[in-house]
Design an enzyme around this catalytic site. Structure first.
Site, mmCIF file in Angstrom:
data_model
loop_
_atom_site.group_PDB
_atom_site.id
_atom_site.type_symbol
_atom_site.label_atom_id
_atom_site.label_comp_id
_atom_site.label_asym_id
_atom_site.label_seq_id
_atom_site.Cartn_x
_atom_site.Cartn_y
_atom_site.Cartn_z
ATOM 1 N N HIS A 190 -5.092 2.636 -4.836
ATOM 2 C CA HIS A 190 -4.910 1.418 -4.014
ATOM 3 C C HIS A 190 -5.153 0.148 -4.927
ATOM 4 O O HIS A 190 -4.424 -1.041 -4.773
ATOM 5 C CB HIS A 190 -5.317 1.510 -2.903
ATOM 6 C CG HIS A 190 -5.314 0.147 -1.864
ATOM 7 N ND1 HIS A 190 -4.198 -0.328 -1.323
ATOM 8 C CD2 HIS A 190 -6.270 -0.692 -1.586
ATOM 9 C CE1 HIS A 190 -4.280 -1.374 -0.687
ATOM 10 N NE2 HIS A 190 -5.719 -1.577 -1.062
ATOM 11 N N THR A 199 -7.992 1.350 1.935
ATOM 12 C CA THR A 199 -6.867 1.980 1.837
ATOM 13 C C THR A 199 -6.677 3.223 1.024
ATOM 14 O O THR A 199 -7.204 3.134 -0.168
ATOM 15 C CB THR A 199 -5.698 1.153 1.396
ATOM 16 O OG1 THR A 199 -5.913 -0.150 2.254
ATOM 17 C CG2 THR A 199 -4.415 1.892 1.562
HETATM 18 MN MN MN Z 1 -8.961 -2.263 4.354
#
Ligand code: MN
Length: 421
Positions: free
Chosen positions: A140, A356
Site C-alpha cells: 500500500h 490499508t
Molecule cells: Mn488508513
C-alpha cells in the site's frame, strides 16, 4: 492450545458451513434486543448468546466476576478483568455450547439466552478512548508513494525503520450498519490554483484490521516487544473511510485530518487474540534490520483472508478485493512497542488500526485509489456501471476469516452505506 481452540469441538447450536462463528471462535460483542438493555454477548453459528442471562443463572459464579460486568454498554469493564478471567469466560462458554455438555438440558434455557443474530442489534463493542492508524503495508505504501510522489522511489526514508502512523479521531468510529454521510470539504481541482468547497468526489474505503487494547499502561511506561501482545485483547475489521480529494489537498505537512475523520466502520464482534492463535504465520523479512526495540520473535503475523464487496443501491454486489492480513510488513507487536517507546500511555479500549492492507497483486489492493489506480482503471460492476471511487447509495462490506484444520474463525462483516448530501 487452549481447550476452546480444539478443532474437534462441536456445538449443539447449528453452525452452517462457511459460518464465521463456530465454537472455536466465541468472540465478544454488545447486543441489544428490541426494548432491552445492552449486554455482553458471544456469537455461535447464526445466534447471539446473551452472557448476562448466563451470568444471572450462575454459569460464571466461580470465576469471581461481578454480575454487572455482563450488563454494560461496552466491553471495556470486561476487558479490564484481565486475560486470565476473560479467557476463563471463553473456555466456560466452550463447555456450555459443546455437544458434550450434560450438566443441564440445553433445550430448557436456550430460548432465554440464544437469539438469531438477524433479530438483535449489535452495538459499538468498545468505548474507544484513543485511535491510531498505522501505515504498515509495504504494498500500500509503495502504491500510494508511486502515485503521489516518485514511482522509482515510492517509500520515504523512514518507512522501513519504523511503523509510520497518525493519531486518528475516536469520536467518529461507528459499528457496522451505520450509514456514512459523504463529507464536504476543501479540494484543489486538477489544474486549478485555488481550492473549492463541495462534496468529496473521491470517496474511498480502506481495508484494515484493528486491535483493541485490553490492558492499560502508565504514562512514561514503554511496552517491551516481547510482552506487547499481552496488551492486545482482540481484533476487528476496520474500514478507514477516506475522501481522497480532501486528503490530497490537506495532508502536507501534518498528515490526514478531515479527509479521514468523518467516519470509520468496525465489525461488531471482537475476535480474541487467543481464538486467532491457529492462524499465526511468519511475516515478511524485514530489510534493513530493525532497531533492537522493534525486533520481534516468533510468528507475529496472522493468515486471515480479507475481502471487500461493493453493493450498489439497486444492483448485484461485486467483490472488488481479496487480500490477507499476513501481508503486513510491521506486525501488531512492533506497532504497539513503537507507539509506547516514548512513554505514550494506553487505556483499555484504545484502538490501533493496521493501515490499508494491500497484497502484491492488483486484485489484492485494499482501496479504490489503488484498485482503479487513481481513476485511470475504473472497475467494472455486474450492472454494467464502473467505479473509480464510491458512489452515493453504495454499501461497502469488509469480510475476514481464517481457516485451518477444517475450522473457520471469522469476523462477520463491517459494512457501511454511503449517503449523498
Ligand atoms: Mn488508513
Amino acid at each position: 492450545m487452549t481447550r476452546a481452540n480444539d478443532p474437534a469441538l462441536r456445538s449443539w447450536v447449528d453452525v452452517p458451513p462457511g459460518c464465521d462463528f463456530p465454537i472455536q471462535n466465541l468472540p465478544f460483542g454488545i447486543m441489544r434486543r428490541a426494548g432491552g438493555s445492552p449486554r455482553l454477548a458471544t456469537a455461535i453459528g447464526r445466534q447471539a448468546a446473551d452472557l448476562q442471562v448466563l451470568a444471572e443463572h450462575g454459569f460464571f459464579d466461580d470465576l469471581g466476576i461481578p454480575l454487572e460486568v455482563f450488563a454494560q454498554p461496552y466491553l471495556n469493564d470486561f476487558m479490564a478483568l484481565g486475560k486470565a478471567k476473560t479467557s476463563a469466560v471463553r473456555n466456560r462458554l466452550s463447555h456450555i455450547l459443546d455437544t458434550d455438555f450434560e450438566e443441564w438440558d440445553a433445550g430448557e434455557l436456550a430460548p432465554f439466552f440464544l437469539f438469531p443474530q438477524s433479530e438483535v442489534e449489535m452495538l459499538m463493542p468498545v468505548r474507544v478512548g484513543d485511535y491510531t492508524d498505522f501505515y504498515s503495508s509495504l504494498e500500500h505504501a509503495s502504491n500510494v508513494g508511486s502515485m503521489f510522489r516518485d514511482p522509482q522511489n515510492p517509500l520515504l526514508p523512514n518507512w522501513r525503520h519504523l511503523p509510520v502512523a497518525y493519531h486518528g479521531r475516536a469520536s467518529s468510529i461507528v459499528v457496522s450498519g451505520t450509514p456514512i454521510r459523504r463529507p464536504s470539504g476543501q479540494t484543489l481541482p486538477p489544474g486549478a490554483d485555488q481550492p473549492v468547497f463541495g462534496p468529496s468526489a473521491r470517496m474511498d474505503f480502506e481495508l484494515e484490521m484493528a486491535f483493541v487494547v485490553g490492558k492499560p499502561t502508565e504514562l512514561g511506561q514503554p511496552i517491551g516487544i516481547g510482552e506487547a501482545e499481552d496488551y492486545i485483547f482482540g481484533l476487528v475489521l476496520f474500514n478507514d473511510w477516506s475522501a481522497r480529494d480532501i486528503q490530497q489537498w490537506e495532508y502536507v505537512p501534518l498528515g490526514p485530518f478531515l479527509g479521514k475523520n468523518f467516519g470509520s466502520t468496525v465489525s461488531p464482534w471482537v475476535v480474541t487474540l487467543e481464538a486467532l492463535e491457529p492462524f499465526r504465520t511468519p511475516g515478511p523479512v524485514q530489510e534493513p534490520e530493525v532497531l533492537p526495540y522493534l525486533k520481534s520473535e516468533g510468528n507475529k503475523n496472522f493468515d486471515l483472508h480479507l475481502e471487500v464487496w461493493i453493493q450498489p443501491e439497486a444492483g448485484e454486489a461485486a467483490r472488488v478485493c481479496r487480500s490477507n492480513f499476513k501481508y503486513m510488513y510491521w506486525n501488531m507487536a512492533q506497532q504497539l512497542a513503537h507507539h509506547a517507546v516514548n512513554g505514550c500511555n494506553f487505556n483499555i479500549g484504545d484502538v490501533c488500526a493496521s493501515g490499508t492492507i494491500s497484497g502484491p497483486e492488483e486484485g489484492s489492493y485494499g482501496s479504490m485509489l489503488e484498485l482503479a489506480w487513481r481513476g485511470t482503471k475504473p472497475l467494472p460492476m455486474p450492472d454494467g456501471s464502473t467505479r473509480s471511487f464510491i458512489n452515493d447509495g453504495d454499501t461497502v462490506i469488509l469480510r475476514g476469516w481464517g481457516e485451518r484444520n477444517g475450522v473457520r474463525v471469522g469476523f462477520g462483516e463491517a459494512s457501511g452505506k454511503v449517503l449523498g448530501l
